[in-house]
Every structure is written in structure tokens, then in C-alpha cells.
Write a protein that holds these residues in place. Structure first.
Motif, PDB file in Angstrom:
ATOM      1  N   SER A   1     -28.882 -33.099  71.353  1.00  0.00           N
ATOM      2  CA  SER A   1     -27.749 -33.897  70.873  1.00  0.00           C
ATOM      3  C   SER A   1     -26.484 -33.049  70.804  1.00  0.00           C
ATOM      4  O   SER A   1     -25.395 -33.518  71.157  1.00  0.00           O
ATOM      5  CB  SER A   1     -28.033 -34.484  69.489  1.00  0.00           C
ATOM      6  N   THR A   2     -26.633 -31.815  70.362  1.00  0.00           N
ATOM      7  CA  THR A   2     -25.466 -30.930  70.284  1.00  0.00           C
ATOM      8  C   THR A   2     -24.875 -30.715  71.676  1.00  0.00           C
ATOM      9  O   THR A   2     -23.654 -30.716  71.845  1.00  0.00           O
ATOM     10  CB  THR A   2     -25.863 -29.594  69.630  1.00  0.00           C
TER      11      THR A   2
ATOM     12  N   PRO B   1     -38.129 -30.623  72.602  1.00  0.00           N
ATOM     13  CA  PRO B   1     -38.532 -30.941  71.237  1.00  0.00           C
ATOM     14  C   PRO B   1     -37.345 -31.199  70.323  1.00  0.00           C
ATOM     15  O   PRO B   1     -36.223 -30.795  70.615  1.00  0.00           O
ATOM     16  CB  PRO B   1     -39.307 -29.695  70.788  1.00  0.00           C
ATOM     17  N   SER B   2     -37.621 -31.862  69.217  1.00  0.00           N
ATOM     18  CA  SER B   2     -36.617 -32.110  68.191  1.00  0.00           C
ATOM     19  C   SER B   2     -36.042 -30.783  67.713  1.00  0.00           C
ATOM     20  O   SER B   2     -36.772 -29.818  67.511  1.00  0.00           O
ATOM     21  CB  SER B   2     -37.301 -32.860  67.049  1.00  0.00           C
ATOM     22  N   GLY B   3     -34.720 -30.739  67.587  1.00  0.00           N
ATOM     23  CA  GLY B   3     -34.072 -29.525  67.109  1.00  0.00           C
ATOM     24  C   GLY B   3     -33.733 -28.525  68.196  1.00  0.00           C
ATOM     25  O   GLY B   3     -33.190 -27.460  67.925  1.00  0.00           O
ATOM     26  N   SER B   4     -34.015 -28.874  69.463  1.00  0.00           N
ATOM     27  CA  SER B   4     -33.783 -27.909  70.545  1.00  0.00           C
ATOM     28  C   SER B   4     -32.319 -27.860  70.987  1.00  0.00           C
ATOM     29  O   SER B   4     -31.948 -27.012  71.788  1.00  0.00           O
ATOM     30  CB  SER B   4     -34.703 -28.210  71.728  1.00  0.00           C
ATOM     31  N   GLY B   5     -31.491 -28.780  70.472  1.00  0.00           N
ATOM     32  CA  GLY B   5     -30.063 -28.732  70.786  1.00  0.00           C
ATOM     33  C   GLY B   5     -29.585 -29.802  71.759  1.00  0.00           C
ATOM     34  O   GLY B   5     -28.436 -29.754  72.221  1.00  0.00           O
TER      35      GLY B   5
ATOM     36  N   VAL C   1     -27.272 -22.848  67.803  1.00  0.00           N
ATOM     37  CA  VAL C   1     -28.044 -24.000  68.263  1.00  0.00           C
ATOM     38  C   VAL C   1     -28.057 -24.070  69.792  1.00  0.00           C
ATOM     39  O   VAL C   1     -29.058 -24.459  70.390  1.00  0.00           O
ATOM     40  CB  VAL C   1     -27.433 -25.274  67.650  1.00  0.00           C
TER      41      VAL C   1
ATOM     42  N   ASN D   1     -26.424 -20.424  62.298  1.00  0.00           N
ATOM     43  CA  ASN D   1     -27.473 -21.029  63.126  1.00  0.00           C
ATOM     44  C   ASN D   1     -26.943 -21.270  64.535  1.00  0.00           C
ATOM     45  O   ASN D   1     -26.138 -22.173  64.763  1.00  0.00           O
ATOM     46  CB  ASN D   1     -27.905 -22.348  62.459  1.00  0.00           C
TER      47      ASN D   1
HETATM   48  N1  LIG Z   1     -23.298 -30.876  62.318  1.00  0.00           N
HETATM   49  C1  LIG Z   1     -24.282 -29.972  62.142  1.00  0.00           C
HETATM   50  N2  LIG Z   1     -24.221 -29.061  61.166  1.00  0.00           N
HETATM   51  C2  LIG Z   1     -25.191 -28.137  61.000  1.00  0.00           C
HETATM   52  N3  LIG Z   1     -26.294 -28.050  61.772  1.00  0.00           N
HETATM   53  C3  LIG Z   1     -26.422 -28.941  62.768  1.00  0.00           C
HETATM   54  C4  LIG Z   1     -25.434 -29.956  63.014  1.00  0.00           C
HETATM   55  N4  LIG Z   1     -25.827 -30.690  64.080  1.00  0.00           N
HETATM   56  C5  LIG Z   1     -26.999 -30.178  64.473  1.00  0.00           C
HETATM   57  N5  LIG Z   1     -27.362 -29.137  63.699  1.00  0.00           N
HETATM   58  C6  LIG Z   1     -28.575 -28.314  63.852  1.00  0.00           C
HETATM   59  O1  LIG Z   1     -28.676 -27.961  65.211  1.00  0.00           O
HETATM   60  C7  LIG Z   1     -30.030 -27.927  65.637  1.00  0.00           C
HETATM   61  C8  LIG Z   1     -30.180 -28.768  66.898  1.00  0.00           C
HETATM   62  O2  LIG Z   1     -29.925 -30.109  66.577  1.00  0.00           O
HETATM   63  P1  LIG Z   1     -29.804 -31.235  67.672  1.00  0.00           P
HETATM   64  O3  LIG Z   1     -28.780 -30.862  68.677  1.00  0.00           O
HETATM   65  O4  LIG Z   1     -29.584 -32.503  66.930  1.00  0.00           O
HETATM   66  O5  LIG Z   1     -31.235 -31.195  68.348  1.00  0.00           O
HETATM   67  P2  LIG Z   1     -32.031 -32.325  69.125  1.00  0.00           P
HETATM   68  O6  LIG Z   1     -31.081 -33.402  69.497  1.00  0.00           O
HETATM   69  O7  LIG Z   1     -32.633 -31.604  70.291  1.00  0.00           O
HETATM   70  O8  LIG Z   1     -33.099 -32.793  68.172  1.00  0.00           O
HETATM   71  C9  LIG Z   1     -30.857 -28.403  64.459  1.00  0.00           C
HETATM   72  O9  LIG Z   1     -31.375 -27.277  63.827  1.00  0.00           O
HETATM   73  C10 LIG Z   1     -29.843 -29.097  63.581  1.00  0.00           C
HETATM   74  O10 LIG Z   1     -30.214 -29.013  62.251  1.00  0.00           O
END
Ligand SMILES: Nc1ncnc2c1ncn2[C@@H]1O[C@H](COP(=O)(O)OP(=O)(O)O)[C@@H](O)[C@H]1O
Ligand SMILES: [Mg+2]
Length: 280
Positions: free
Chosen positions: A58-59, A52-56, A33, A31
């Protein structure tokens, strides 16, 4: 902070960016991200990241202080390449304060104790100095009268302000905020945003993931809209929020700014995004 005198796009002129990200990619297994993110934050600049949620989002923030290791690309903070082989990660992290949605205070320590502990353990400050700094910072976040309170005796908004004071106690050059008000009751959001606004006015460099569009509009120098692991567009809040160039940004904003209407329109959402992708 807007109107602070420094040109928002003045990273080059200032000599170096506070944060500089190039070609950042991050995959979890198969995946991907983050799919190639480039951007910078100038010293003293406030950048809000929306999407949107899941857009990356936090990552992205977690890669900026290496809570996640990038798959590719470089992350520089105050000129130091965090992705370089020689980097002292602990020293680099000390320059970066992070505030999360969940406050994660130690339940057995008072507000003062929570702000003191990392100063003692990480910076090896003497107790009197650490306590003096903690009192000053708790006062700055409006909690002078809560110094001796335990987390369980504090509201969510007060706990989050302790968490902000705790991060500031390390003397960071950059503060990262990941949806710091999302877990709060609506009436407690304002106090936390007020503290963040004060920090911005004092010249702190800030990278803030938030859904608080009025905060972004008033405090951010720049707004970055992310979707699907890329930056779709960025610019001054008046442009990105009030006159977005991309259909994906418009679709996201209409849902955030008018959630009730968006719920009614949820059935049509996938169509909207298909149309958005054609536009963009
Ligand atoms: N530690 C992790 N292991 C596997 N997948 C992750 C992890 N952290 C985030 N993801 C995936 O990365 C994508 C983006 O997550 P995130 O960065 O939290 O998005 P946001 O903060 O925009 O909602 C999501 O699909 C999430 O499931
Ligand atoms: Mg997130």
C-alpha cells in the motif's frame, strides 16, 4: 494486458514508462517500510503486486500518487517526475486513478452524483457533460440500472464498481488498485474483477495489489512479489506464481493458495521463514 500486441517489457521502445520508480525509500519514523524499490510499468501493461501483509504494498501505491511523500528516490508517471521540485501535484494526480479496499463514496449522493462530483469540482466540466460521462461509465461497469441508487442501497461490489467509474471519470492514464476486492463478500468479487479485466483488455495501464491469484494469473502481464519493503522477484505470472524462484515467494503463495493448510502450518511459519531467508 496479455496478448494485446505490445511487448510487456517494451517501456524503452515505447519511449517512456507509464510508471517508473527508482530507488524508492519510505520511512515512518525509524521504520523503513520501502527499502529501495525499482520498477516500471509500460503503457498498457497490467502489473499485479503480491506479498504478505505489512510488506509495503500500500505504501508503494501511495507513493505513486504522492499520498505519501517518498523519503528517497524518484517516481515518474507518464514521464513527469512527481518527486521533482517544480511538479504540479494536482495536475499529476489527475492522471492517476486510485481504487481502495474501502470505497469511500459520498453517502448522500447517488451513484450518478458520486461519479459527477469530482468532474465538476476538479475538472470544471459542465453538468450535462459530466452526467453524460458518468452514465456511460456506470453502464461500462454494469450499473446502468443503478444510476439513481444511493450507496446504502448498493452491495459492496456495486459500490466498488461506482468507485471504479468515479476514478475513470477523471480520464486517468494509469489506474492503481489497492486490494479492491478484499472487503467484498466472495460472491461479489467476480463482478469487480470482471470490470477490471475489461479495463485491462481495453488497454488501461494498471498497477494492482491483490491476493486474487487467478486474476493475476489470467490478466497480469507481470507479477511483482514484495516482502520486507523490497521486490523479491518479478516476472510473468506463469513464472512467479507457478514456478517461483525464491523460497519466500513459495512460502507466501502456499499460504494464499491454500489458506487451510497454511493455518495448520502456522506454528511452523517462523521456521519456514528462517529457512526461506537462508535460501533467498
Ligand atoms: N502512515 C503510516 N504511519 C506509520 N506507519 C505506517 C503508515 N503506513 C504504513 N505504515 C507501516 O508500514 C508498513 C507497511 O504497510 P503497508 O504499506 O500498508 O503494507 P501492505 O499494504 O503490504 O500490508 C507496516 O508496518 C505499517 O504499519
Ligand atoms: Mg495494504
Amino acid at each position: 494486458m496479455k496478448g494485446a500486441g505490445e511487448p510487456a517489457a517494451g517501456a524503452g521502445r515505447a519511449g517512456r514508462s507509464a510508471v517508473e520508480i527508482r530507488g524508492l525509500r519510505k520511512s515512518f519514523g525509524t521504520n523503513e517500510v520501502l527499502r529501495g524499490v525499482d520498477f516500471h510499468v509500460a503503457p498498457g501493461e497490467v502489473v499485479c503486486v503480491i506479498g504478505p501483509s505489512g510488506s509495503g504494498k500500500s505504501t508503494l501505491l501511495r507513493c505513486v500518487n504522492l499520498l505519501e511523500e517518498p523519503t528517497a528516490g524518484t517516481v515518474r508517471v507518464t514521464g513527469v517526475d512527481l518527486t521533482g521540485p517544480e511538479v504540479d501535484i494536482d495536475a499529476a494526480r489527475r492522471r492517476i486513478g486510485m481504487v481502495f479496499q474501502s470505497f469511500n463514496l459520498f453517502p448522500h449522493l447517488t451513484a450518478l452524483g458520486n461519479v459527477v462530483i469530482a468532474q465538476r469540482k476538479v475538472l470544471r466540466r459542465a453538468r450535462p457533460e459530466a452526467e453524460r460521462i458518468a452514465r456511460e461509465l456506470l453502464e461500462r461497469v454494469g450499473l446502468a440500472d443503478k444510476v439513481g441508487s444511493y450507496p446504502a442501497q448498493l452491495s459492496g461490489g456495486q459500490q466498488q464498481r461506482v468507485a471504479i467509474a468515479r476514478a475513470l471519470a477523471m480520464g486517468p492514464e494509469v489506474m492503481l488498485f489497492d486490494e479492491p476486492t478484499s472487503a467484498l463478500d466472495p460472491e461479489l468479487v467476480g463482478d469487480v474483477l470482471g470490470v477490471m479485466r475489461g479495463l485491462a483488455e481495453a488497454g488501461m495501464t494498471m498497477l494492482v495489489v491483490t491476493h486474487e491469484m487467478s486474476f493475476a494469473r489470467e490478466v497480469a502481464d507481470r507479477v511483482v512479489f514484495m516482502d520486507g519493503g523490497v521486490i523479491v522477484e518479478e516476472g510473468p505470472p506463469s513464472r512467479v506464481i507457478d514456478d517461483p524462484a525464491h523460497a519466500r515467494t513459495r512460502a507466501f503463495l502456499s499460504r494464499v493458495l491454500d489458506p487451510a493448510a497454511a493455518r495448520i502450518g502456522d506454528a511452523a511459519e517462523s521456521d519456514m521463514f528462517r529457512a526461506a531467508d537462508r535460501d533467498a
